[in-house]
Design an enzyme around this catalytic site. Structure first.
Site, PDB file in Angstrom:
ATOM      1  N   ASN A   7       4.940  62.714  16.660  1.00 15.69           N
ATOM      2  CA  ASN A   7       4.479  62.630  18.044  1.00 15.69           C
ATOM      3  C   ASN A   7       5.667  62.925  18.972  1.00 15.69           C
ATOM      4  OD1 ASN A   7       3.429  61.888  20.513  1.00 15.69           O
ATOM      5  ND2 ASN A   7       3.062  59.735  19.974  1.00 15.69           N
ATOM      6  N   PHE A   8       5.580  63.993  19.749  1.00 16.65           N
ATOM      7  CA  PHE A   8       6.685  64.340  20.654  1.00 16.65           C
ATOM      8  C   PHE A   8       6.704  63.423  21.882  1.00 16.65           C
ATOM      9  CE2 PHE A   8       6.897  69.229  19.568  1.00 16.65           C
ATOM     10  CZ  PHE A   8       6.937  68.937  18.215  1.00 16.65           C
ATOM     11  N   LYS A   9       5.611  62.677  22.087  1.00 11.94           N
ATOM     12  CA  LYS A   9       5.418  61.865  23.309  1.00 11.94           C
ATOM     13  C   LYS A   9       5.695  62.759  24.514  1.00 11.94           C
ATOM     14  CE  LYS A   9       5.839  57.539  20.970  1.00 11.94           C
ATOM     15  NZ  LYS A   9       6.106  56.131  21.007  1.00 11.94           N
ATOM     16  N   HIS A  91      -3.658  55.737  21.265  1.00 16.48           N
ATOM     17  CA  HIS A  91      -2.245  55.405  21.050  1.00 16.48           C
ATOM     18  C   HIS A  91      -1.889  54.188  21.888  1.00 16.48           C
ATOM     19  CE1 HIS A  91       2.124  55.594  21.022  1.00 16.48           C
ATOM     20  NE2 HIS A  91       2.000  56.270  19.893  1.00 16.48           N
ATOM     21  N   GLU A 139       0.428  50.671  14.215  1.00 13.44           N
ATOM     22  CA  GLU A 139       1.769  50.666  14.824  1.00 13.44           C
ATOM     23  C   GLU A 139       1.959  49.387  15.647  1.00 13.44           C
ATOM     24  OE1 GLU A 139       2.945  55.179  15.611  1.00 13.44           O
ATOM     25  OE2 GLU A 139       1.951  54.290  17.323  1.00 13.44           O
ATOM     26  N   ILE A 144       7.695  49.894  18.296  1.00  8.98           N
ATOM     27  CA  ILE A 144       7.705  51.299  18.704  1.00  8.98           C
ATOM     28  C   ILE A 144       8.991  51.610  19.476  1.00  8.98           C
ATOM     29  CG2 ILE A 144       6.594  53.005  20.232  1.00  8.98           C
ATOM     30  CD1 ILE A 144       3.900  51.865  19.401  1.00  8.98           C
ATOM     31  N   ALA A 200       8.067  59.176  16.100  1.00  7.77           N
ATOM     32  CA  ALA A 200       8.493  59.918  17.286  1.00  7.77           C
ATOM     33  C   ALA A 200      10.014  59.897  17.419  1.00  7.77           C
ATOM     34  CB  ALA A 200       7.830  59.345  18.535  1.00  7.77           C
ATOM     35  N   SER A 201      10.560  58.812  17.997  1.00  7.09           N
ATOM     36  CA  SER A 201      11.954  58.821  18.433  1.00  7.09           C
ATOM     37  C   SER A 201      12.966  59.125  17.333  1.00  7.09           C
ATOM     38  CB  SER A 201      12.311  57.495  19.116  1.00  7.09           C
ATOM     39  OG  SER A 201      11.987  56.410  18.274  1.00  7.09           O
TER      40      SER A 201
HETATM   41  O1  G3P Z   1       3.261  57.679  17.825  1.00  5.57           O
HETATM   42  C1  G3P Z   1       4.402  57.274  17.163  1.00  5.57           C
HETATM   43  C2  G3P Z   1       5.050  56.134  17.782  1.00  5.57           C
HETATM   44  O2  G3P Z   1       4.394  55.355  18.672  1.00  5.57           O
HETATM   45  C3  G3P Z   1       6.139  55.488  17.043  1.00  5.57           C
HETATM   46  O3  G3P Z   1       7.228  55.731  17.839  1.00  5.57           O
HETATM   47  O4  G3P Z   1       9.554  56.160  18.318  1.00  5.57           O
HETATM   48  O5  G3P Z   1       8.905  54.156  16.977  1.00  5.57           O
HETATM   49  O6  G3P Z   1       8.724  56.416  15.965  1.00  5.57           O
HETATM   50  P1  G3P Z   1       8.699  55.596  17.234  1.00  5.57           P
END
Ligand code: G3P
Length: 220
Positions: A7-9, A91, A139, A144, A200-201
């Protein structure tokens, strides 16, 4: 070998020209592994990226509306017309009402789009599984973007989400996400019964996203 959805957000590192760069990186890495790698760029970059890469491209959000008198919305039909594979739904950063999630999951089935419904705990994962989406992605919101991987910090959430979802719907596939960044985080998620990860991150914000994605899938 599993499923990785990136997810590139709307991180700056994953928007506009950077989104295209990241999409190409994901395409390149996907061509060198057996793992399934899909990407979810910002909506405004979707069409351009779909036309430029051969991997599956997902939206980050889609609105639970039909064509008509709505402003600034995107329908499932519009996504399909552009060639998107599917979308994240609900999400944690874009929550929907239960009736809207149900509407979208049914609409996606009709249109042969892939639904990835995000949830925050075991109970909501089971509830989402009952709607019969293709994927449920659990999640825990507090993890997150934290860099603390759900598969290590809350293995029981992953394991019990898989069990609860499968009890309700044996066909649903379960992903987990939040804080995933290393190969070990990914493999641990698979060992806990998840089909893969949503992240994502760990890649988008990495100093070297290519290296980070290669490391995630075990190429380094
Ligand atoms: O959609 C993926 C996300 O919400 C998780 O984010 O940055 O913790 O990998 P992250």
């Amino acid at each position: 070998m599993g499923v990785v959805i990136l997810n590139f957000k709307i991180y700056e590192e994953g928007s506009g020209k950077n989104a295209m760069k990241l999409a190409k990186i994901a395409e390149d890495v996907a061509s060198r592994v057996d793992d399934y790698i899909g990407i979810a760029p910002p909506s405004i970059d979707l069409a351009e990226i779909i036309n430029a890469v051969s991997i599956d491209v997902y939206a980050q959000h889609v609105d639970a509306v039909e064509f008509g008198s709505h402003t600034g919305r995107i329908t499932a039909e519009m996504l399909r017309e552009k060639g998107a594979k599917g979308s994240l739904i609900n999400h944690s950063e874009r929550r929907l009402k239960l009736a809207d999630i149900d509407f979208l999951v049914s609409k996606f089935r009709e249109l042969s789009l892939t639904s990835v419904v995000c949830t925050n705990n075991i109970a909501t994962t089971a509830a989402a599984a009952a709607l019969n989406p293709d994927y449920v992605a659990v999640e825990p919101p507090e993890l997150i973007g934290s860099g603390i991987p759900v598969s290590k910090a809350e293995p029981e959430t992953v394991e019990n989400s898989v069990r609860a979802a499968k009890d309700v719907n044996s066909k649903v596939k379960v992903l987990c996400g939040a804080g995933i960044s290393t190969h070990e985080d990914y493999v641990t998620a698979l060992d806990l019964g998840a089909e893969g990860v949503l992240l994502a991150s760990g890649v988008v914000k990495a100093k070297d996203p290519k290296k980070a994605l290669e490391e995630l899938v075990g190429l380094r």
